[in-house]
Design a protein around this motif. Sequence first.
Motif, PDB file in Angstrom:
ATOM      1  N   GLY A   5       0.800  -1.221   0.000  1.00  0.00           N
ATOM      2  CA  GLY A   5       0.000   0.000   0.000  1.00  0.00           C
ATOM      3  C   GLY A   5       0.828   1.262   0.000  1.00  0.00           C
ATOM      4  N   ARG A  58      -4.660   7.042  -1.754  1.00  0.00           N
ATOM      5  CA  ARG A  58      -4.361   5.760  -2.378  1.00  0.00           C
ATOM      6  C   ARG A  58      -5.621   5.202  -3.041  1.00  0.00           C
ATOM      7  N   PHE A  73      -5.496   2.010  -4.648  1.00  0.00           N
ATOM      8  CA  PHE A  73      -5.395   0.559  -4.476  1.00  0.00           C
ATOM      9  C   PHE A  73      -5.711  -0.244  -5.737  1.00  0.00           C
ATOM     10  N   VAL A  77      -4.842  -4.057  -5.981  1.00  0.00           N
ATOM     11  CA  VAL A  77      -5.695  -5.140  -5.489  1.00  0.00           C
ATOM     12  C   VAL A  77      -6.117  -6.060  -6.636  1.00  0.00           C
ATOM     13  N   VAL A 132      -2.997  -4.909   3.774  1.00  0.00           N
ATOM     14  CA  VAL A 132      -2.762  -3.494   3.513  1.00  0.00           C
ATOM     15  C   VAL A 132      -2.208  -2.831   4.765  1.00  0.00           C
ATOM     16  N   ASP A 181      -9.167   6.579   1.720  1.00  0.00           N
ATOM     17  CA  ASP A 181      -8.473   5.322   1.426  1.00  0.00           C
ATOM     18  C   ASP A 181      -9.334   4.114   1.793  1.00  0.00           C
ATOM     19  N   LEU A 217     -10.377   1.352  -0.965  1.00  0.00           N
ATOM     20  CA  LEU A 217     -10.011  -0.051  -0.789  1.00  0.00           C
ATOM     21  C   LEU A 217     -11.250  -0.938  -0.787  1.00  0.00           C
ATOM     22  N   GLN A 246     -12.360  -1.600  -4.271  1.00  0.00           N
ATOM     23  CA  GLN A 246     -11.504  -2.562  -4.970  1.00  0.00           C
ATOM     24  C   GLN A 246     -11.776  -3.991  -4.501  1.00  0.00           C
TER      25      GLN A 246
END
Length: 472
Positions: A265, A272, A274, A277, A294, A320, A324, A327
């Motif tokens: 990460g 971020r 991600f 992923v 992560v 973030d 995440l 994702q």
Amino acid sequence: MVKSARVFTVLCGLATTAVAVNPIIVDGKDFVDSVTKDRFQIIGVDYQPGGSSGFDGKTDPLSEPEICLRDAALMQRLGVNTVRIYNINPELNHDECMSIFNAAGIYLVLDVNSPLENGALNRKAPWESYNPIYMNRVFGMVEAFKNYPNVLALFAGNEVINEQSVRLVPAYIRAVQRDIKDYIAKHADRPIPVGYSAADVRDILMDTSNYMSCEIKNATSSRSDFFGLNSYSWCGDSSYTKSGYNILTEDFANASFPVFFSEYGCNEVQPRIFTEVQAIYGEDMTQALSGGLVYEYTQEDNDYGLVKVNSDGSVKLLIDYANLQKQFEKLDLNRITSANVTQTSIEPVECTPDLITTKDFLNTFDLPKRLDSIQEMIDNGVDHKSGQIVDVKETKVTQKITDHNGNPVEGVELKILSDGESNLPGASTSGNKSGSGSSNKDTETSAAGATVASGMLSMVGAAVAVALTMVW
């Protein structure tokens, strides 16, 4: 790892919320559910509120139930099935917190070391730190956590081998692993995988992996059962080749043990998004790696957080976290959990000097002799209370939760899963994105140019059980 012929029953003796996940075993280069035989891919986060520098041993991330309930519910909502914790005091009571994570279907990977005195191997003088005081603490970790079914694995070391370490360090890590595995074999009712977490130091990475994965002929097994990699090579909206993930896939394609990202990460580009992923759990990489964790759950000074914990215990979910979650929800879970016989049939090679290619890396496999006092602890056990799964009495999160825009997130509650069920992205979410609860989407265009839309399912009813029979 042993794959069969061991049966045990976890008797909860509890009220209606008692459940247990299936223990995870190692089979070839895969983690595998010991009951269903499905492949287990790690979808997780690293968790050390306050950071290692804030650890004093008086509390740890698994000693305060109200905080564990809050964070486990938010992690469950995020979609993780595994959490790594770096610093634990085995003397504290962890029953309630471990039971909360267990009920949520979340496994724990625990480091046996700590930053306190006599808490870890000294990479510059491992022969001094490999002593009975240190090993008593390590065995205390085993005793404290051996009865929790959601203990996935134990890390015997984290980035001990690096540019500053002395040549003999790899042998001492294997000696610690040898001792832990012998202790588990004698005093635990099930196998618990033991492994190592490595820094992504390209010059010595494959030598480290080869040293840890080979089998020493005619000796007690000291090899790592798995290999963690702390890697931050994918930054921003990178790619499979630009990040070097293609090289890692090639490097570990024929590994004889599970390999996963114990940290990933990169935060050089913020927020971020991600995109890595999709690569980590894509068709190419899942043939070589078993997922990742992560870095990290809480916002600390190093600016890697998914959530910000305020002084009053309230939590702000950062952008973030939303990125995440989105994702994770894209993952093809049926594909990544499908068993693959070519993965589980890989056997370790014998340890020989030609496995090591770097001039200064240790290429002999004579391990440090075990001290008589350490052998006595293995034979007789250490005086330490073992934890047990207990009833989870509360499921509603009482602390205030807000999203990255400051809007209240209402109705966050731990969902107690069925016996043998682990958490999955999108399957166990709770809480609305808006204060009114009328909207289930929140779209945010980030500075990195990513558009995030997070949809959630409402909480469903809890399945209940009192006992679980596990076979492997």
